[in-house]
Design a protein around this motif. Structure first.
Motif, PDB file in Angstrom:
ATOM      1  N   THR A 196       0.773  -1.348   0.201  1.00 52.88           N
ATOM      2  CA  THR A 196       0.116   0.015   0.249  1.00 52.88           C
ATOM      3  C   THR A 196       0.669   0.884  -0.174  1.00 52.88           C
ATOM      4  N   ASP A 197       1.784   1.308   0.213  1.00 55.61           N
ATOM      5  CA  ASP A 197       3.725   2.524   1.123  1.00 55.61           C
ATOM      6  C   ASP A 197       3.460   2.716  -1.077  1.00 55.61           C
ATOM      7  N   ASP A 198       4.288   1.900  -1.258  1.00 49.59           N
ATOM      8  CA  ASP A 198       4.866   1.903  -2.807  1.00 49.59           C
ATOM      9  C   ASP A 198       4.903   0.512  -3.593  1.00 49.59           C
ATOM     10  N   PRO A 199       3.973   0.569  -4.430  1.00 48.97           N
ATOM     11  CA  PRO A 199       3.783  -0.452  -4.905  1.00 48.97           C
ATOM     12  C   PRO A 199       4.976  -1.077  -6.055  1.00 48.97           C
ATOM     13  N   GLN A 200       5.547   0.349  -6.690  1.00 43.16           N
ATOM     14  CA  GLN A 200       6.925   0.263  -7.057  1.00 43.16           C
ATOM     15  C   GLN A 200       7.842  -0.280  -6.298  1.00 43.16           C
ATOM     16  N   GLY A 201       8.217  -0.202  -4.625  1.00 43.46           N
ATOM     17  CA  GLY A 201       8.931  -1.198  -4.263  1.00 43.46           C
ATOM     18  C   GLY A 201       9.144  -2.244  -4.139  1.00 43.46           C
TER      19      GLY A 201
END
Ligand code: TYM
Length: 325
Positions: A196-201
């Protein structure tokens, strides 16, 4: 040993969930009495879509099986199907100071993230988690580092209950993986990997090979070009080394030796191969399971039946001790 753990059905699993939790579960199921739960009642404490919850539960059950949980070796069930969880959570709430709940890091973080949705369920979240664990007289709780504080609170609650009402609960121990207790984001290696915080990471457990490649190639690295484990000075490469080590079975020392003088690009390309090879069988198994909804529902129903038997017996004892029967 009795083992209990659970995951919230909030969307796709990522390799952080796998390395922090599920990978340990798979090993534990061989020699222990394991109970693994899909904690839907925890999932509704943050914003969610009711029309997608059943689908998310099914997807998580499929993920458990695709990653290697064996329904003949462990109990798999959905939390809300065993009503004892909510009843015990209420009872535990009557003897837990509010201050202890307000101090929980996860509560503080979620409060900051969703200031418009600070519901009492979010505050009481650790009580429900304590109830999950204590109902089954659990010895070991295999989780990632972010859940350690909740397990410690569970121990405290068990101790307090036993002292006041007489020995009723086992005090569970937290089990963190030796390495990989906190897998970091590929985009910001100082933050936990989180969908949820950063899908790319974040690399999902069933991520397509092409996406794995893109995400690893785009992963943040550190100044210099040496492949060396040093979480303070080289958080990006250290995180990638941890992931490489856990998916390949090679130690970090060994990997540092293998990649001496070879640079980041070569290291990343090799990691991509390792990840794709490891995760491909999961993708294939998931494809087959997607067609077997009835079979999976049956596993969860049977699991709930078995879980209920244990939960009812503990709760009956708790009710007696507290003067409710
Ligand atoms: P949840 O659903 O947030 O996460 C599931 C599991 O994945 C681990 N994890 C990670 N491990 C390493 N690196 C990461 N970046 C990472 N992100 C997540 C978590 O530590 C967890 O083990 N409250 C729990 C669910 C729960 C539970 C329980 C667990 C409810 N009742 C009883 C154990 C026992 C949670 O929200 O996990």
């Amino acid at each position: 040993m009795r083992v209990f753990s659970g995951i919230r059905p909030t969307g796709e699993l990522h390799i952080g969930n796998y390395l922090g939790a599920i990978k340990q579960w798979i090993e534990l199921q061989e020699k222990n009495e394991c109970i693994f739960c899909i904690v839907d009642l925890h999932a509704i404490t943050t914003p969610y879509q009711p029309e997608r919850l059943q689908e998310n539960i099914m997807n998580l059950a499929i993920a458990y099986l695709a990653a290697g949980l064996n329904p003949e070796r462990c109990i798999l069930f959905v939390q809300s199907q065993v009503k004892e969880h909510t009843e015990l959570a209420w009872l535990l709430g009557t003897m837990t100071p509010i201050g202890e709940l307000q101090r929980m890091t996860q509560f503080k973080e979620k409060k900051k993230k969703h200031p418009e949705y600070v519901n009492a369920g979010l505050l009481n979240y650790p009580l429900l988690m304590a109830s999950d664990i204590l109902l089954y007289q659990t010895d070991l709780v295999p989780v990632g580092k972010d859940q350690k504080q909740h397990v410690e609170l569970t121990r405290e609650i068990a101790r307090r209950f036993n002292k006041r009402f007489g020995k009723t609960f086992k005090e569970p121990e937290v089990l963190l993986p030796k390495i990989g207790e906190k897998i970091m984001s590929l985009q910001n290696p100082k933050k936990k990997m989180s969908k949820t915080d950063d899908p790319q990471g974040c690399i999902e457990l069933f991520e397509k090979p092409e996406e794995i490649k893109n995400k690893i190639m785009a992963a943040v690295t550190d100044p210099g070009r040496e492949i060396k484990y040093d979480p303070k000075k080289k958080p990006g490469i250290s995180n990638l080394l941890t992931i490489y080590s856990l998916f390949s079975g090679k130690s970090i020392k060994e990997l540092e030796g293998d990649f001496k003088g070879r640079g980041y690009e070569e290291f990343k390309k090799s990691l991509i191969k390792v990840l794709i090879n490891y995760l491909e069988p999961f993708r294939q198994k998931r494809k087959r399971l997607l067609k077997r909804e009835t079979f999976i529902k049956e596993i969860l129903n049977q699991g709930a039946k078995k879980a209920r038997l244990i939960a009812q017996s503990t709760l009956e004892n708790v009710r007696k001790k507290m003067g409710l029967i």
